[in-house]
Design a protein around this motif. Structure first.
Motif, mmCIF file in Angstrom:
data_model
loop_
_atom_site.group_PDB
_atom_site.id
_atom_site.type_symbol
_atom_site.label_atom_id
_atom_site.label_comp_id
_atom_site.label_asym_id
_atom_site.label_seq_id
_atom_site.Cartn_x
_atom_site.Cartn_y
_atom_site.Cartn_z
ATOM 1 N N LYS A 108 -42.220 14.975 1.136
ATOM 2 C CA LYS A 108 -42.884 13.711 0.808
ATOM 3 C C LYS A 108 -43.010 12.825 2.049
ATOM 4 O O LYS A 108 -44.012 12.116 2.220
ATOM 5 C CB LYS A 108 -42.092 12.977 -0.275
ATOM 6 C CG LYS A 108 -42.174 13.601 -1.650
ATOM 7 C CD LYS A 108 -41.417 12.755 -2.666
ATOM 8 C CE LYS A 108 -41.551 13.312 -4.062
ATOM 9 N NZ LYS A 108 -40.811 12.477 -5.058
ATOM 10 N N ASP A 112 -46.542 11.185 3.497
ATOM 11 C CA ASP A 112 -46.762 9.777 3.841
ATOM 12 C C ASP A 112 -47.182 9.620 5.297
ATOM 13 O O ASP A 112 -48.044 8.794 5.614
ATOM 14 C CB ASP A 112 -45.492 8.965 3.574
ATOM 15 C CG ASP A 112 -45.297 8.652 2.102
ATOM 16 O OD1 ASP A 112 -46.292 8.700 1.349
ATOM 17 O OD2 ASP A 112 -44.160 8.364 1.698
ATOM 18 N N TRP A 116 -50.741 8.342 4.955
ATOM 19 C CA TRP A 116 -50.606 6.887 4.970
ATOM 20 C C TRP A 116 -50.001 6.480 6.307
ATOM 21 O O TRP A 116 -48.879 5.982 6.375
ATOM 22 C CB TRP A 116 -49.721 6.413 3.819
ATOM 23 C CG TRP A 116 -49.893 4.970 3.455
ATOM 24 C CD1 TRP A 116 -50.098 3.917 4.301
ATOM 25 C CD2 TRP A 116 -49.869 4.403 2.138
ATOM 26 N NE1 TRP A 116 -50.200 2.750 3.627
ATOM 27 C CE2 TRP A 116 -50.062 3.013 2.276
ATOM 28 C CE3 TRP A 116 -49.694 4.924 0.865
ATOM 29 C CZ2 TRP A 116 -50.077 2.137 1.189
ATOM 30 C CZ3 TRP A 116 -49.710 4.063 -0.214
ATOM 31 C CH2 TRP A 116 -49.904 2.693 -0.054
ATOM 32 N N SER A 153 -47.847 13.316 -5.552
ATOM 33 C CA SER A 153 -47.493 12.405 -4.457
ATOM 34 C C SER A 153 -48.588 12.366 -3.397
ATOM 35 O O SER A 153 -48.870 11.309 -2.810
ATOM 36 C CB SER A 153 -46.166 12.839 -3.820
ATOM 37 O OG SER A 153 -45.104 12.709 -4.730
ATOM 38 N N TYR A 154 -49.197 13.514 -3.118
ATOM 39 C CA TYR A 154 -50.331 13.563 -2.185
ATOM 40 C C TYR A 154 -51.423 12.605 -2.654
ATOM 41 O O TYR A 154 -51.946 11.804 -1.862
ATOM 42 C CB TYR A 154 -50.854 14.991 -2.109
ATOM 43 C CG TYR A 154 -52.044 15.196 -1.192
ATOM 44 C CD1 TYR A 154 -51.918 15.890 -0.002
ATOM 45 C CD2 TYR A 154 -53.321 14.715 -1.527
ATOM 46 C CE1 TYR A 154 -53.012 16.101 0.831
ATOM 47 C CE2 TYR A 154 -54.410 14.913 -0.703
ATOM 48 C CZ TYR A 154 -54.255 15.597 0.472
ATOM 49 O OH TYR A 154 -55.348 15.795 1.307
ATOM 50 N N GLU A 156 -51.257 10.072 -4.700
ATOM 51 C CA GLU A 156 -50.812 8.675 -4.664
ATOM 52 C C GLU A 156 -50.870 8.116 -3.250
ATOM 53 O O GLU A 156 -51.305 6.974 -3.038
ATOM 54 C CB GLU A 156 -49.406 8.568 -5.227
ATOM 55 C CG GLU A 156 -49.322 8.819 -6.722
ATOM 56 C CD GLU A 156 -47.900 8.883 -7.240
ATOM 57 O OE1 GLU A 156 -47.686 8.576 -8.432
ATOM 58 O OE2 GLU A 156 -46.983 9.249 -6.463
ATOM 59 N N SER A 157 -50.423 8.902 -2.271
ATOM 60 C CA SER A 157 -50.440 8.430 -0.885
ATOM 61 C C SER A 157 -51.869 8.258 -0.378
ATOM 62 O O SER A 157 -52.202 7.246 0.268
ATOM 63 C CB SER A 157 -49.679 9.410 0.019
ATOM 64 O OG SER A 157 -48.311 9.441 -0.293
#
Length: 230
Positions: A108, A112, A116, A153-154, A156-157
């Protein structure tokens, strides 16, 4: 009386001598296997002009043969050297053996970093490196629940960064929508009780995607309709 001009026939292959040099074609000779070589007019030996065969690259078969010759301590020592050589090797082994409180944390963190980035520090974006984090996890253990978490998670980032800084790139959005679909495919493989929370997170991603343009939100709507029964 004018001097009579006469042409003197020249034998084929003899060349024409001029100023002490012979001008003509250097003879070629065939070997038994049909290969041609050059022979100097003064040379009495024939040297085949063959290419050196390329050196083959080592393969897993070669490595496996070497590993088979090591004893238990030799194998442990080799793995220890690999562990110390690169952090990715450490992450791989930790994940494979289920070591640490959260084996997904390093993956994760990479998502990020590459999806991000810190724009104030001039960090760059890399969809390739972000995808590589998920691929590395898949090779290490590849549990369905872990893959579902990482693919969500990918999304979301990626959507969070684009929405926050106003980043717009068609290739970046195409990769986001593709990963959104991958997340849905993996989630569908989970037990029903484990799907709901992940679907809710993807619906939030879809809502934010409506702000990005490029039909990102519309594409996500269509995918949710395909994979999630109403």
């Amino acid at each position: 009386m004018p001097r009579e001009h006469r042409e003197v026939p020249v034998k084929q292959g003899s060349g024409i001598r001029k100023s002490g040099k012979v001008f003509g074609h250097r003879p070629t000779h065939a070997l038994a296997d049909g290969e041609l070589v050059n022979r100097s007019p003064m040379s009495k030996t024939e040297i085949p002009m063959t290419k050196r065969p390329p050196r083959s690259q080592p393969t897993w078969t070669d490595v496996k043969a070497k590993l088979a010759s090591l004893d238990r301590m030799g194998l442990i020592g080799l793995i220890q050297d690999l562990y110390a050589a690169q952090k990715d090797n450490q992450t791989f082994l930790h994940t494979r053996f289920g070591l640490g409180e959260d084996v997904l944390k390093p993956y994760k963190k990479k998502l990020d970093r590459w999806l991000w980035p810190d724009v104030l520090r001039n960090q760059n974006i890399s969809v390739t490196n972000a995808k590589q984090a998920i691929s590395s996890y898949r090779k290490a253990v590849g549990e369905t629940a872990g893959l579902a978490e990482l693919t969500v998670s990918y999304c979301e980032s990626a959507v969070g960064f684009s929405n926050q800084v106003g980043y717009q790139d068609e290739g970046y959005f195409d990769a986001l929508v593709n990963m959104f679909e991958q997340a849905l495919k993996v989630i569908c493989q989970l037990p029903a009780a484990d799907r709901d929370a992940l679907i809710v997170r993807l619906e939030r991603v879809r809502t934010t995607g409506d702000n990005l343009g490029y039909s990102v939100g519309d594409d996500m709507d269509s995918l949710l309709a395909d994979y999630v029964p109403t």
